[in-house]
Design an enzyme around this catalytic site. Structure first.
Site, PDB file in Angstrom:
ATOM      1  N   GLY A   5     -16.561  -1.236   1.368  1.00 27.02           N
ATOM      2  CA  GLY A   5     -17.076  -1.133   2.530  1.00 27.02           C
ATOM      3  C   GLY A   5     -16.651  -1.225   3.956  1.00 27.02           C
ATOM      4  O   GLY A   5     -15.657  -2.643   3.733  1.00 27.02           O
ATOM      5  N   GLY A   9     -11.580  -6.792  -1.539  1.00 22.33           N
ATOM      6  CA  GLY A   9     -12.795  -6.355  -1.033  1.00 22.33           C
ATOM      7  C   GLY A   9     -12.978  -7.814   0.495  1.00 22.33           C
ATOM      8  O   GLY A   9     -12.164  -8.085   1.301  1.00 22.33           O
ATOM      9  N   GLU A  33      -5.158  -9.635   2.833  1.00 23.48           N
ATOM     10  CA  GLU A  33      -6.238  -9.741   1.987  1.00 23.48           C
ATOM     11  C   GLU A  33      -6.995  -8.586   1.830  1.00 23.48           C
ATOM     12  O   GLU A  33      -8.083  -8.741   0.712  1.00 23.48           O
ATOM     13  CB  GLU A  33      -6.753 -10.940   2.997  1.00 23.48           C
ATOM     14  CG  GLU A  33      -8.341 -11.687   2.869  1.00 23.48           C
ATOM     15  CD  GLU A  33      -8.119 -12.256   1.307  1.00 23.48           C
ATOM     16  OE1 GLU A  33      -8.429 -12.193   0.072  1.00 23.48           O
ATOM     17  OE2 GLU A  33      -7.507 -13.962   1.462  1.00 23.48           O
ATOM     18  N   GLY A  81     -20.374   8.959  -3.126  1.00 26.80           N
ATOM     19  CA  GLY A  81     -19.791   8.784  -2.417  1.00 26.80           C
ATOM     20  C   GLY A  81     -19.167   8.011  -2.425  1.00 26.80           C
ATOM     21  O   GLY A  81     -18.015   7.025  -1.825  1.00 26.80           O
ATOM     22  N   VAL A 137     -12.392   1.771   7.052  1.00 25.00           N
ATOM     23  CA  VAL A 137     -11.886  -0.071   7.734  1.00 25.00           C
ATOM     24  C   VAL A 137     -11.444   0.078   8.882  1.00 25.00           C
ATOM     25  O   VAL A 137     -11.473  -1.032   9.905  1.00 25.00           O
ATOM     26  CB  VAL A 137     -11.041  -0.366   6.976  1.00 25.00           C
ATOM     27  CG1 VAL A 137     -10.746  -1.548   6.934  1.00 25.00           C
ATOM     28  CG2 VAL A 137     -11.191  -0.267   5.194  1.00 25.00           C
ATOM     29  N   LYS A 190      -3.431  -1.661  -0.816  1.00 22.77           N
ATOM     30  CA  LYS A 190      -3.666  -2.252  -2.135  1.00 22.77           C
ATOM     31  C   LYS A 190      -2.005  -0.925  -3.317  1.00 22.77           C
ATOM     32  O   LYS A 190      -1.288  -1.505  -4.283  1.00 22.77           O
ATOM     33  CB  LYS A 190      -4.367  -2.066  -3.858  1.00 22.77           C
ATOM     34  CG  LYS A 190      -4.908  -1.438  -3.415  1.00 22.77           C
ATOM     35  CD  LYS A 190      -6.597  -1.214  -3.888  1.00 22.77           C
ATOM     36  CE  LYS A 190      -6.967  -0.970  -2.372  1.00 22.77           C
ATOM     37  NZ  LYS A 190      -8.838  -0.591  -2.247  1.00 22.77           N
ATOM     38  N   LYS A 215      -4.427  -4.035  -7.450  1.00 23.52           N
ATOM     39  CA  LYS A 215      -4.964  -5.473  -7.561  1.00 23.52           C
ATOM     40  C   LYS A 215      -4.277  -5.821  -8.171  1.00 23.52           C
ATOM     41  O   LYS A 215      -4.332  -7.830  -7.911  1.00 23.52           O
ATOM     42  CB  LYS A 215      -6.743  -5.058  -7.247  1.00 23.52           C
ATOM     43  CG  LYS A 215      -7.253  -4.351  -5.920  1.00 23.52           C
ATOM     44  CD  LYS A 215      -9.248  -3.901  -6.388  1.00 23.52           C
ATOM     45  CE  LYS A 215      -8.974  -3.118  -5.569  1.00 23.52           C
ATOM     46  NZ  LYS A 215     -10.673  -2.905  -5.539  1.00 23.52           N
TER      47      LYS A 215
END
Lengths: 428, 428
Positions: free
Chosen positions: A304, A136, A131, A189, A15, A107, A207
């Protein structure tokens, strides 16, 4: 162009790297949209010498994220290290105390320390935005906090862990047992270092606790989330659910009931034809129900590099544009301490149990359900070769407490083998 | 509590009344969330004496919306009158010139005058927001402008007119012809006073033009939207599409191509299993595709008192909280004048035509398609009783210009009866 907004980015995994790429590659677009340039002053990560596929030469390096958080040339501390405590929390606190805004994807940290961090931010005139911590790339925190701010939220629910949804849909499409698909997901993974975070519902539970806080104006209470993982779901459950027009999802549901705030993260049956029922693979979906808007459904990639960095940048752009909304949509000290309510809202349930094949076994189960006030909507007994007879029951609406009472009573008899499985059927 | 935010609401139809109700009934919740009270100073509508189911006694009345817009005790002018010009535009301009913020649900006004009004707002330090103008209760303007601000948007598409989607799904489910369902929808009050606004795609085209502007940083250009209504869709088209795994939707698509900005609002085939394909009834759906986020899908009610008022209140709450984003996500003078490109992106097409039942007719059609470089993927000739043979063709990917050339050539022959119907198959 006016004053640039200067970022300090801590954590250069997927990220973090994705965020750096967006800032570098879209400098002009971001500046036009924000009305000011977005720049990176310094970065920090555990390992400096590592090829991350992006040029970091222009940025100062800090070994210590706390030092990064306090730098004079950092306006926004972007926390992408992870971990509920330790360096992530220390650096976040340091940034907020210095009056710097914080954007995080963490989170776990917010689910456990959200109230305290939100208060700290407000005490120092800083904003703390997250956010990227939920679902995601879907702008769900923004939609709930801002877009739907005119609503009294009645329920928030959704699929918030792509790995579990991948496992469940893959079990169904390939007809494979849980253990095999779990291993596949591991090889690919998809699983966290501690897989229980995924399949045990913990990550998704974090979340849900964050969404609940915004939706109901309550202090984040992760401890109040009823958690149940997907490890006990059999391919037979998935097939039986499909036969009856349902699909099984690891579903998070938060709603305010007469008895308190109900927060559940557990495998549930949802109508196969509903948007949630149709959700495949690693995609996430959050459904927000409010008294004015009725129902809004948001769907998108739950993880992702690109999607999560997109969410981080959404928060950064908000700050660049001067948007200063409180962390959970209202001042931290106005958030109430909600009474946690365990499965308070009544629902129909799907039950699977294995009965000893002897006369009267089924009658005994039905009697004990009836004694707890539970009536049976549908029942199926499957073919069986040996002494154990699998039985599926769908109840009419009942309280979970009544169901638990009946299941306890059933377990004390000698007609049931092993523990019955009870899955809630959620109306959507 | 700090200074209240004072509204002047012009237009007390469904949406205006719904907005008044939210402000009255949720005063405490709104004040806690916004950090300040939201109040109504005055209202305006065409008719004063009318029972709207809500008590307006506490608010001043203005016959003239322009006078309302300029009142000293109005911070935000809420324009819910409708109409692209006339009083709505006059009052909006008056409010902006007085430096007052404006919240509007008026898609027609913004689709035609958005550039000029956005500039006016910026010139006077005011904000002009319009969440309620597109896709009812779905926070799509906010998601696109703010949440996804870190993305280069690649395509925006969606179903943005609930009435058309109702008509198309009802034709399919009830097996009824267009005219019958159109009449039904009319009886149910689903249609605008001028039905062409709905079924001709104009209303949805207005919304698409607004989304395009934000997505691609271009000046709103409604005249550049290729419009085609749903009036020529036969129940046979819907059935044939279903046979091939598609459903027909009035679909808006905006994308930047090498030849310019393509904006289309037209009946298209979409995969039946896609979220768009599964959309039933009056619900709206907008799909946003960006280079970082990949794809986000937003779904919700496209109209109605509660949902539209929810969107209006989202904008009001933003202003109350001090969020001041430019109308189209970047300063009006930085919006470019995009070259409109007519159906520039190649796609497969669905063709329906009626051939005279004579030898060589189909061969002639196939030859003329081939001469324009169009190859046929699938073809079906249906049973027929008389001299007219209905034929369905699905082409491989082609440019619309090549298709038009072929259809023109086919029309000049004597083998085709009536005008062929060509529907784009949109990949989603």
């Amino acid at each position: 162009m006016t004053t640039p907004l200067r970022l300090g980015i801590a954590g250069l995994g997927t990220v973090g790297t994705g965020t750096v790429k967006i800032v570098r590659q879209k400098a002009h677009l971001l500046a036009v949209r924000a009305g000011r340039p977005i720049e990176i002053s310094a970065v920090s990560a555990r390992t400096r010498d590592k090829d991350r596929g992006v040029n970091l030469a222009a940025y100062d390096w800090e070994d210590d994220p706390v030092a990064l958080a306090k730098r004079d040339d950092v306006d926004v501390f972007v926390e992408l290290m992870g971990g509920s405590d330790g360096p992530a929390k220390a650096a976040t606190e340091a940034a907020l105390k210095a009056g710097k805004d914080v954007v995080t994807a963490n989170k776990a940290m917010l689910a456990l320390h959200g109230q305290e961090l939100a208060q700290l931010a407000e005490d120092h005139g800083a904003v703390l935005r997250f956010e990227a911590a939920v679902a995601g790339g879907i702008p769900v925190i923004k939609s709930l906090t801002e877009g739907l701010a005119g609503n009294e939220v009645t329920r928030v629910l959704g699929v918030m862990n792509g790995t579990c949804n991948y496992i469940l849909t893959r079990m169904e499409s390939a007809g494979l047992p849980y253990d095999t698909v779990f291993e596949e997901a591991n090889q690919l993974g998809f699983l966290e270092a501690d897989p229980e975070l995924d399949v045990g519902g913990i990550d998704a539970g974090h979340k849900l606790a964050l969404l609940s806080s915004i939706a109901f104006g309550t202090q984040v209470n992760f401890a109040g989330v009823e958690l149940e993982g997907i490890g006990r779901i059999l391919i037979e459950d998935i097939r039986a659910a499909a036969d009856m027009g349902y699909r099984i999802k690891l579903l998070g549901v938060a709603q305010m009931t007469g008895r308190g705030l109900e927060q559940r993260m557990s495998p549930c049956l949802v109508p196969a034809a509903s948007p949630l029922g149709q959700l495949e693979g690693g995609t996430n979906m959050v459904v927000i129900e409010g008294d004015a808007v009725d129902q809004v459904v948001l769907r998108g990639p739950g993880a992702g590099e690109g999607p999560t960095a997109s969410a981080v940048m959404g928060d950064v752009m908000d700050i660049a544009r001067g948007l200063r909304v409180t962390t959970f949509g209202q001042p931290a000290k106005t958030l109430s301490e909600a009474q946690p309510a365990q499965s308070a809202a009544p629902a129909p349930y799907y039950l699977r149990m294995t009965l000893r094949d002897r006369p009267g076994a089924l009658a005994k189960v039905a009697t004990l359900l009836g004694a707890s006030g539970i009536s049976i909507d549908r029942m199926r007994q499957y073919d069986h070769a040996d002494e154990a007879a699998p039985v599926l029951i769908v109840t009419h609406k009942t309280q979970r407490s009544a169901l638990n009472e009946a299941l306890d009573a059933i377990s004390t008899t000698d007609v049931v083998l092993g523990d019955p499985v009870a899955l809630r059927i959620e109306e959507v």
